[in-house]
Enzyme design. Structure first.
Site, PDB file in Angstrom:
ATOM      1  CE  LYS A 148       9.675  36.647  29.727  1.00 18.81           C
ATOM      2  NZ  LYS A 148       9.172  35.337  30.118  1.00 18.81           N
ATOM      3  CG  ASP A 167       5.219  30.748  26.738  1.00 17.67           C
ATOM      4  OD1 ASP A 167       4.221  30.488  26.036  1.00 17.67           O
ATOM      5  OD2 ASP A 167       5.789  31.857  26.708  1.00 17.67           O
TER       6      ASP A 167
END
Length: 284
Positions: free
Chosen positions: A49, A158
């Site tokens: 990521k 998140d």
């Protein structure tokens, strides 16, 4: 739109190990996720990521490595393992920070929920609990994690369906890229937030995130309330809108989503969800 904004496919990233980037598997406004192969005696697939919301120069990334070391220390059967971290300057002068995570074979919860849109039969509260209980347990572990003498735990910040993978064996929470070490005595709410990673998804954000207030464990509680509402109603948590519209909806009790306001009776769960999505973080 460039399918590979960082032009990393075919290149390698070097951290504790070397990773050959093979293909892009996901692009959002916040990050790009690649499938890569860890080079060495045993070549294993990993997910890389790369954040799209960080400063453009390596010196400005100060503190990322410290947060990464704590996130890497999270070891729980329902949390995807973070394997490596690195910072790298690209040929065009941009700097990136990236995390390598274990590769999972499964289906994102987001895909499952989108497929259910308009379903005639609602998910029962007991079934919803079975679906997300592993995620509750993973977050409880992170929130109570001993991150140091002056730390209370780690907040994910998140939580959303696309960050939950449904596998044959279990449910896995991943993407701690926006995670934050919560200091002892820290009160979530108004005032500047203190974190290196400054990314969140507006559609699943708590009021304090949308107004740039202090975030913490209560921020995750709010997101879980939205997640349960979506599962129980087969509807997105908020109506479509820009950031200003989403902020308005999150700040007003008459607009914020709960099953009851979506016309769905979930019994005693309504009270629990109402508390989870309270505007004031101290009320959650």
């Amino acid at each position: 739109m460039n399918d590979d904004p960082f032009n990393l496919v075919g290149t390698t990233l070097v951290g504790g190990s070397v990773y050959l980037i093979e293909l892009v598997v996901g692009v959002t406004n916040l990050s790009v996720v690649y499938r890569a192969t860890k080079q060495g005696e045993t070549e294993k697939p990993v997910a890389i990521k790369v954040s799209r919301s960080l400063p453009a120069s390596i010196p400005e990334h100060a503190g990322l490595a410290n947060e990464f070391r704590l996130i890497k220390a999270l070891v729980h059967p329902n949390i995807v393992r973070v394997l490596d971290f690195g910072e790298q300057e690209l040929p065009d002068g941009r700097a990136i920070a990236w995390m390598a995570q274990e590769w999972l074979d499964g289906t994102p919860l987001e895909k499952i929920l989108l497929k259910r849109r308009g379903a005639k039969e609602r998910v029962k509260p007991a079934d919803a609990l079975r679906l997300v209980r592993p995620i509750f347990e993973a977050l409880a572990y992170a929130h109570e994690f001993n991150a140091g003498i002056d730390a209370k735990g780690i907040a994910h910040r998140d939580i959303k369906p696309s960050n939950i993978m449904v596998t044959k064996a279990s449910r896995m929470l991943f993407d701690f890229g926006a995670a934050k070490i919560v200091p002892q005595g820290y009160v979530t709410g108004e005032g500047g937030t203190v974190s290196v990673w400054r990314s969140f998804t507006p559609e699943y954000a708590a009021p304090e995130q949308l107004i740039a207030g202090k975030t913490g464990i209560s921020t995750d509680v709010y997101a879980l309330g939205l997640l349960l509402t979506e599962i129980l109603t087969d509807q997105a948590p908020y109506d479509d809108g820009d950031l200003a519209s989403l902020t308005n909806q999150a700040q007003h009790s008459s607009i914020r989503p709960t099953p009851q306001r979506r016309g769905v009776d979930v019994g005693a769960w309504q009270v629990v969800i109402e508390k989870a999505v309270a505007v004031q973080a101290t009320m959650r």
